[in-house]
Design a protein around this motif. Structure first.
Motif, PDB file in Angstrom:
ATOM      1  N   VAL A 253      47.580 -25.373  17.687  1.00  0.00           N
ATOM      2  CA  VAL A 253      47.255 -25.088  19.064  1.00  0.00           C
ATOM      3  C   VAL A 253      45.963 -24.458  19.106  1.00  0.00           C
ATOM      4  CG1 VAL A 253      48.414 -23.974  21.166  1.00  0.00           C
ATOM      5  CG2 VAL A 253      49.854 -25.276  19.521  1.00  0.00           C
ATOM      6  N   PRO A 254      45.230 -24.650  20.075  1.00  0.00           N
ATOM      7  CA  PRO A 254      43.877 -23.787  19.959  1.00  0.00           C
ATOM      8  C   PRO A 254      44.287 -22.405  21.108  1.00  0.00           C
ATOM      9  CG  PRO A 254      43.400 -26.189  20.824  1.00  0.00           C
ATOM     10  CD  PRO A 254      44.849 -25.991  20.714  1.00  0.00           C
ATOM     11  N   VAL A 255      43.890 -21.240  20.531  1.00  0.00           N
ATOM     12  CA  VAL A 255      44.444 -20.158  21.053  1.00  0.00           C
ATOM     13  C   VAL A 255      43.480 -20.029  22.273  1.00  0.00           C
ATOM     14  CG1 VAL A 255      44.375 -17.654  20.837  1.00  0.00           C
ATOM     15  CG2 VAL A 255      44.727 -19.210  18.680  1.00  0.00           C
ATOM     16  N   PRO A 256      44.175 -19.836  23.373  1.00  0.00           N
ATOM     17  CA  PRO A 256      43.477 -19.581  24.529  1.00  0.00           C
ATOM     18  C   PRO A 256      42.857 -18.307  24.888  1.00  0.00           C
ATOM     19  CG  PRO A 256      45.880 -19.436  25.092  1.00  0.00           C
ATOM     20  CD  PRO A 256      45.501 -19.885  23.680  1.00  0.00           C
ATOM     21  N   GLU A 257      41.799 -18.075  25.582  1.00  0.00           N
ATOM     22  CA  GLU A 257      40.840 -17.067  25.699  1.00  0.00           C
ATOM     23  C   GLU A 257      41.691 -15.765  26.232  1.00  0.00           C
ATOM     24  OE1 GLU A 257      38.703 -17.841  30.124  1.00  0.00           O
ATOM     25  OE2 GLU A 257      37.536 -17.819  28.222  1.00  0.00           O
ATOM     26  N   VAL A 258      42.593 -16.058  26.970  1.00  0.00           N
ATOM     27  CA  VAL A 258      43.421 -14.778  27.298  1.00  0.00           C
ATOM     28  C   VAL A 258      43.965 -14.176  26.267  1.00  0.00           C
ATOM     29  CG1 VAL A 258      44.030 -15.824  29.386  1.00  0.00           C
ATOM     30  CG2 VAL A 258      45.712 -16.218  27.715  1.00  0.00           C
ATOM     31  N   LEU A 259      44.139 -14.760  24.810  1.00  0.00           N
ATOM     32  CA  LEU A 259      44.613 -14.006  23.691  1.00  0.00           C
ATOM     33  C   LEU A 259      43.500 -13.871  22.764  1.00  0.00           C
ATOM     34  CD1 LEU A 259      47.830 -16.237  23.005  1.00  0.00           C
ATOM     35  CD2 LEU A 259      47.843 -14.219  24.036  1.00  0.00           C
ATOM     36  N   ALA A 260      43.529 -12.706  21.778  1.00  0.00           N
ATOM     37  CA  ALA A 260      42.829 -12.305  20.777  1.00  0.00           C
ATOM     38  C   ALA A 260      43.434 -12.446  19.770  1.00  0.00           C
ATOM     39  CB  ALA A 260      42.138 -10.889  21.085  1.00  0.00           C
ATOM     40  N   SER A 261      42.839 -13.318  18.680  1.00  0.00           N
ATOM     41  CA  SER A 261      43.467 -13.562  17.176  1.00  0.00           C
ATOM     42  C   SER A 261      42.797 -12.786  16.276  1.00  0.00           C
ATOM     43  CB  SER A 261      43.421 -15.006  17.060  1.00  0.00           C
ATOM     44  OG  SER A 261      43.800 -15.437  15.826  1.00  0.00           O
ATOM     45  N   ALA A 262      43.476 -11.901  15.307  1.00  0.00           N
ATOM     46  CA  ALA A 262      42.723 -11.189  14.318  1.00  0.00           C
ATOM     47  C   ALA A 262      43.713 -11.029  13.283  1.00  0.00           C
ATOM     48  CB  ALA A 262      42.062  -9.965  14.917  1.00  0.00           C
ATOM     49  N   ASP A 263      43.421 -11.029  12.267  1.00  0.00           N
ATOM     50  CA  ASP A 263      44.301 -10.628  10.989  1.00  0.00           C
ATOM     51  C   ASP A 263      45.591 -11.120  10.960  1.00  0.00           C
ATOM     52  OD1 ASP A 263      42.104  -9.068   9.879  1.00  0.00           O
ATOM     53  OD2 ASP A 263      42.533  -7.412  11.306  1.00  0.00           O
ATOM     54  N   GLY A 264      45.684 -12.381  11.310  1.00  0.00           N
ATOM     55  CA  GLY A 264      47.180 -12.889  11.286  1.00  0.00           C
ATOM     56  C   GLY A 264      48.277 -12.408  12.607  1.00  0.00           C
ATOM     57  N   THR A 265      47.401 -11.760  13.600  1.00  0.00           N
ATOM     58  CA  THR A 265      48.059 -11.536  14.951  1.00  0.00           C
ATOM     59  C   THR A 265      47.595 -11.793  16.110  1.00  0.00           C
ATOM     60  OG1 THR A 265      46.910  -9.373  14.959  1.00  0.00           O
ATOM     61  CG2 THR A 265      48.710  -9.210  13.636  1.00  0.00           C
ATOM     62  N   LEU A 266      48.436 -11.822  17.255  1.00  0.00           N
ATOM     63  CA  LEU A 266      47.947 -12.380  18.518  1.00  0.00           C
ATOM     64  C   LEU A 266      48.253 -11.448  19.453  1.00  0.00           C
ATOM     65  CD1 LEU A 266      49.147 -15.887  18.385  1.00  0.00           C
ATOM     66  CD2 LEU A 266      46.727 -15.485  18.171  1.00  0.00           C
ATOM     67  N   ARG A 267      47.277 -11.113  20.333  1.00  0.00           N
ATOM     68  CA  ARG A 267      47.548 -10.207  21.390  1.00  0.00           C
ATOM     69  C   ARG A 267      46.848 -10.487  22.798  1.00  0.00           C
ATOM     70  NH1 ARG A 267      43.448  -6.690  22.636  1.00  0.00           N
ATOM     71  NH2 ARG A 267      41.767  -6.718  21.276  1.00  0.00           N
ATOM     72  N   PHE A 268      47.357  -9.916  23.958  1.00  0.00           N
ATOM     73  CA  PHE A 268      46.701 -10.279  25.044  1.00  0.00           C
ATOM     74  C   PHE A 268      45.456  -9.123  25.181  1.00  0.00           C
ATOM     75  CE2 PHE A 268      50.811 -12.106  25.900  1.00  0.00           C
ATOM     76  CZ  PHE A 268      50.113 -13.304  26.594  1.00  0.00           C
ATOM     77  N   HIS A 269      44.508  -9.788  25.717  1.00  0.00           N
ATOM     78  CA  HIS A 269      43.049  -8.878  26.073  1.00  0.00           C
ATOM     79  C   HIS A 269      43.682  -7.899  27.353  1.00  0.00           C
ATOM     80  CE1 HIS A 269      40.061 -10.682  23.605  1.00  0.00           C
ATOM     81  NE2 HIS A 269      40.578 -11.881  24.276  1.00  0.00           N
ATOM     82  N   SER A 270      44.447  -8.527  28.098  1.00  0.00           N
ATOM     83  CA  SER A 270      45.153  -7.774  29.104  1.00  0.00           C
ATOM     84  C   SER A 270      46.628  -7.578  29.401  1.00  0.00           C
ATOM     85  CB  SER A 270      44.560  -8.357  30.687  1.00  0.00           C
ATOM     86  OG  SER A 270      45.119  -7.836  31.855  1.00  0.00           O
ATOM     87  N   ASP A 271      47.071  -6.376  29.431  1.00  0.00           N
ATOM     88  CA  ASP A 271      48.462  -6.165  29.403  1.00  0.00           C
ATOM     89  C   ASP A 271      49.162  -6.704  31.129  1.00  0.00           C
ATOM     90  OD1 ASP A 271      50.784  -5.217  28.367  1.00  0.00           O
ATOM     91  OD2 ASP A 271      51.095  -3.971  30.189  1.00  0.00           O
ATOM     92  N   LEU A 272      48.113  -6.871  31.967  1.00  0.00           N
ATOM     93  CA  LEU A 272      48.727  -7.303  33.208  1.00  0.00           C
ATOM     94  C   LEU A 272      48.931  -8.923  33.054  1.00  0.00           C
ATOM     95  CD1 LEU A 272      47.910  -6.416  36.814  1.00  0.00           C
ATOM     96  CD2 LEU A 272      47.159  -8.497  36.162  1.00  0.00           C
ATOM     97  N   VAL A 273      47.856  -9.469  32.413  1.00  0.00           N
ATOM     98  CA  VAL A 273      48.116 -11.001  32.316  1.00  0.00           C
ATOM     99  C   VAL A 273      49.399 -11.224  31.457  1.00  0.00           C
ATOM    100  CG1 VAL A 273      46.985 -12.913  31.371  1.00  0.00           C
ATOM    101  CG2 VAL A 273      45.773 -11.249  32.509  1.00  0.00           C
ATOM    102  N   ARG A 274      49.703 -10.308  30.412  1.00  0.00           N
ATOM    103  CA  ARG A 274      51.017 -10.766  29.725  1.00  0.00           C
ATOM    104  C   ARG A 274      52.278 -10.465  30.618  1.00  0.00           C
ATOM    105  NH1 ARG A 274      55.006  -7.629  28.498  1.00  0.00           N
ATOM    106  NH2 ARG A 274      54.050  -5.508  29.248  1.00  0.00           N
TER     107      ARG A 274
END
Length: 921
Positions: A253-274
């Motif tokens: 699954v391509p990681v959408p731009e609202v998510l940041a991928s690094a070191d085997g983890t995923l997070r939202f750039h914005s908590d409001l979007v989450r």
């Protein structure tokens, strides 16, 4: 971040949706008064549309390429500096973004053109703008959000409603305002029930805008699963395990731009979007996401807290036993956010009212430790709705009182804590009862209620035996002895607590170390207070329980009393951040007061006022008399340092004189030396310093004010005698020397000299340059007015060095002004300019004041002489200089001795007498 000075030629402004990027740019345009400012909105409908819009805004011809844009910007800035603001630059067409990014990088080093680019923070920064300095608009703190809400509602919001809105907005200003606008005036004022929670999915998705458009179904499932994985972490963990959320994906699954991928983890750039992703998803899809996460975790091994939480949310009706399993898992170790969520969910599922109240209470305790004071209060309200056994009721009131003590009216906190102490004592839980009683005493202390503090403190030893809670017992009995004036007994019990902490007899736990730091401060043992506070920081291990905020408060006060104002400022700034992070507005008010005290020595009046207002805003709402007294003292000390003794005396008088308006019982003594100096300088109390070298009556001879001044002089004498009793206890290392300085200021000439010398001898035994320099300054002034000029130069020079060493800029300017009045520059060379060399030092000083436009009365007040003396010296100066008017005198002074910076008046920049300083009218 609420504001920032723009220094680089080009910067990127970013932040999550609703954070205020557009407002930031609008304010930057309004604040740009040095030249022209243009604002350009995104234009993506036409190729090169963004570039063309910008060129039109600066009245340049169309063109392409960064060179064309740079030439146009420099041409527009030829006559005045130019500020260009581009909102939503990420929405420009690709060619325009490329040109804009290249031009922005080439602007480095220019001074005529500034560029602000706003880009969305829910996605990565565009490559075209990568490398540019970034201004990130952070979420508002709870205090900042409350101020914003008060501004837009005119202060009409009911405190409980305001707290609900602030908590639900979680620092997002646009969400906060949107929720407030949805409420009717009656709901806003608390007259009608407001919806709870006051936010919903529509508001969140409306603010998130098009952040989620264009996602494939698999990507939507991915972002929802990441949001579900982070839901119960409550900010304690920002990243989700990518392996966990992608485990059963059949295809990549391509990681959408609202998510940041690094070191085997995923997070939202914005908590409001989450939040928008999770809240806008249908309930069944949310449950499916939690079900998938639970299955992955269960397949990896024994069920932990995370798997149980996801399984509990995977069904509208979880299987029997889920509540007990959640509560059992939450009782184990782990971050406070998930444990709070587990207890909350267990309480929601519980059938028994007592178990429900017990688990709501446990959830509230973890919410408080996680810095969520408002959430803790709501959970405790739910727990109080049930009839429960006495012991549980006591535990609920203990948690509630502790929560309000950190963030609420301290009188209310004290009432809850006293009730908790009674309930717990009756439920055979003496340890918890003592904890509640000590917390009630802390609440009374913060409120300035000495009688209430004595009432709350336990009277007997710990019923379980003295060794059960030795730190609490010594602290309680030492504090009681101190408040009752039994100083030897207080020193013995508090000293034992400090000594046992230092030698390792007591465990290195935060509560014990914080008590030791407080005890050492009461005893005036500043090195021990410093060590205990520092060890409390180390013992906290980042637990998030607010220990850091309180430890920093003790450390800030320690360094303030030691005269190390720069170090105190560092502790208070760090403590303020910790207090905001953990939802402790009352502690934040104390840090603002500490910052105001530090600024009263090393900064200007404006900075003191900012921190004092912030402290007083909370202190007056929550009854924090100690914080309010410190803030008032800081403001008065700043006035005194900037040559405003009348204002300082007016502010300090009610705080230190006996009566209902007297300040906090543990603080007002520290303000007495400032009060004595201010009243003497303002001519309201006779003192040896009031006789000048003209022999024309000094500060005497004002018959119309003699009766009032005599009354105030008597009040000053009473206050000084009370201060003498305090100084005898030894809790403040500087107090004995300060006492002698006060006596010297009030003494006749035949006694003042010896008192000043004795005060300086005592300063040698206590650390701190600031108080010694203040004594040197007062002594130097006294010597100068006795025409002992060589000795005066020595004392004033020592004062200047001391003030410069501790960064006391306003006070250093006072010392420089005194040296100039002696005809000596700050470097020790003769500083009298041609044309003025024939004047005596006193005539020269009066001439400078009058040249600034001061009246004879203002000069008399500033120099602590009578108006008759000013008139006498002024006539002598007129005759010596051959001038006939004040205008001629001003011109002569300006020609003969211009101000050091060439831009303003010398008095405004050097004398410290800002009563007529044009910067502080």
């Amino acid at each position: 971040m609420t504001g920032q000075t723009i220094t680089a030629p080009a910067r990127v402004v970013t932040g999550e949706p609703g954070c205020g990027r557009t407002t930031f740019l609008a304010r930057a345009v309004r604040a740009h008064r040095a030249g022209a400012a243009v604002s350009v909105a995104a234009d993506r409908a036409v190729p090169d549309g963004g570039l063309r819009a910008l060129l039109r805004a600066v009245e340049a011809a169309d063109g392409t390429g960064p060179a064309v844009l740079l030439d146009a910007l420099h041409a527009a800035a030829a006559h005045a500096p130019l500020l260009v603001c581009v909102d939503d630059a990420h929405l420009w067409d690709a060619p325009s973004r490329a040109v804009l990014g290249q031009a922005a990088r080439r602007l480095r080093g220019t001074a005529r053109v500034s560029l602000l680019l706003s880009v969305a923070g829910h996605r990565p920064v565009d490559p075209e703008f990568a490398g540019l300095p970034v201004i990130r608009l952070d979420p508002l703190t709870p205090a900042e959000a409350a101020v914003l809400l008060d501004e837009v509602t005119g202060g009409d919001a009911d405190p409980a409603v305001r707290d609900d809105l602030v908590d639900a907005a979680d620092g997002n200003p646009a969400l906060l305002l949107a929720m407030a606008r949805r409420l009717t005036p009656a709901q806003l004022r608390g007259h009608r029930r407001a919806p709870r929670p006051p936010t919903d999915a529509a508001l969140l998705t409306g603010l998130a805008g098009g952040c989620l458009t264009g996602l494939a179904d698999a990507q939507r499932d991915l972002v929802l699963r990441v949001a579900a994985a982070l839901t119960d972490l409550d900010g304690e963990e920002e990243r989700a395990d990518a392996r966990l959320v992608l485990r059963d994906a059949r295809t990549a699954v391509p990681v959408p731009e609202v998510l940041a991928s690094a070191d085997g983890t995923l997070r939202f750039h914005s908590d409001l979007v989450r939040r928008a992703v999770y809240e806008s998803a249908p309930p069944e899809r949310r449950r499916a996401a939690h079900r998938a996460l639970a299955e992955v975790l269960e397949a990896e091994g024994p069920q932990g807290l995370g798997a149980l939480l996801h399984r509990a949310r995977a069904s509208a009706t979880p299987p029997p036993g889920t509540a007990d399993a959640l509560a059992e898992a939450a009782a184990g170790p782990g971050p406070h956010g998930p444990r709070c969520a587990a207890y909350t969910r267990a309480a929601e599922l519980a059938a028994d009212a007592t178990r429900r109240a017990e688990w709501y209470t446990a959830a509230a305790e973890h919410a408080l430790l996680a810095g969520r004071a408002h959430r803790a209060r709501r959970l405790l309200d739910a727990a109080r709705d049930h009839a429960v056994p006495r012991a549980l009721r006591g535990r609920i009131e203990l948690a509630r009182g502790t929560t309000i003590l950190h963030d609420g009216p301290v009188d209310e906190a004290r009432a809850s804590l006293l009730l908790a102490a009674r309930l717990l004592a009756g439920a055979d839980d003496p340890r918890s009862a003592r904890t509640a009683a000590l917390a009630a005493a802390d609440a009374a202390w913060a409120a300035g209620d000495a009688a209430g503090c004595l009432q709350a403190l336990p009277r007997g030893e710990d019923p379980a035996g003295h060794d059960a809670v030795p730190s609490a017992a010594d602290y309680a009995h030492g504090l009681r002895a101190l408040l009752e004036g039994r100083f030897p007994a207080a020193a013995r019990r508090l000293g034992r607590l400090v000594a046992d902490t230092e030698t390792g007899e007591l465990p290195d736990v935060p509560d014990t170390l914080l008590r030791a730091a407080a005890a050492a401060l009461m005893l005036g043992d500043l090195p021990a207070a410093r060590r205990a506070g520092t060890r409390a920081l180390a013992a906290d291990h980042g637990a998030g329980g607010g220990v850091a905020a309180l430890a920093r408060e003790y450390l800030a006060y320690t360094e303030l009393r030691a005269g190390r104002h720069a170090v105190a400022r560092t502790h208070a700034e760090e403590g303020l951040r910790a207090a905001h992070r953990t939802g402790r507005r009352n502690t934040a008010a104390h840090h603002h007061a500490a910052l105001a005290l530090a600024a009263s020595v090393d900064s200007g009046l404006a900075e003191v006022a900012v921190h004092a207002r912030a402290a007083l805003a909370v202190a007056r709402r929550h009854g924090l008399v100690q914080a309010a007294t410190l803030a008032e003292w800081a403001t008065a000390r700043a006035d005194l340092g900037h040559g405003r003794p009348r204002e300082a005396a007016d502010r300090l008088g009610p705080l230190v004189r006996p009566g209902p308006r007297r300040g906090h019982f543990a603080v007002w003594m520290s303000a007495v030396p400032c009060y004595v100096e201010a009243t003497v300088s303002a001519g309201r109390a006779d003192g040896g310093d009031r006789r000048d070298d003209g022999g024309q009556g000094g500060g005497r001879g004002r018959g119309d004010g003699r009766q009032r001044e005599g009354g105030e002089a008597a009040e000053v004498a009473v206050v000084v005698e009370e201060f003498a009793r305090w100084a005898g206890f030894g809790a403040d290392p500087q107090a004995p020397a300060q006492l002698l300085r006060c006596r010297a200021l009030l003494a006749p000439p035949d006694r003042a000299d010896a008192l000043y010398r004795a005060a300086l001898g005592l300063h040698d035994r206590a650390e701190g340059d600031f108080e010694r320099a203040r004594t040197e300054l007062s002594y130097g002034k006294w010597l100068r007015r006795r025409r002992r000029l060589r000795e005066a130069r020595d004392r004033l020079g020592a004062a200047l060095v001391g003030f410069e060493r501790c960064g006391a800029r306003a006070w250093a300017e006072q010392a420089r002004a005194e040296l100039r009045a002696l005809g000596v520059s700050a470097g020790g060379r003769t500083g009298t300019a041609p044309g003025l060399s024939g004047l005596t030092p006193q005539q020269l000083r009066i001439a400078r004041w009058v040249a600034e436009g001061a009246t004879n009365r203002e000069v008399a007040l500033a120099l602590s002489v009578s108006t008759r003396t000013v008139d006498y010296h002024l006539r002598k100066a007129f005759a010596a200089l051959g001038v006939r008017s004040r205008v001629e005198l001003a011109r002569l002074v300006e020609r003969a001795q211009p101000p050091p910076d060439g831009t303003g008046t010398e008095i405004g920049t050097s004398g410290g007498h800002t009563e007529i300083d044009r910067a502080h009218p």
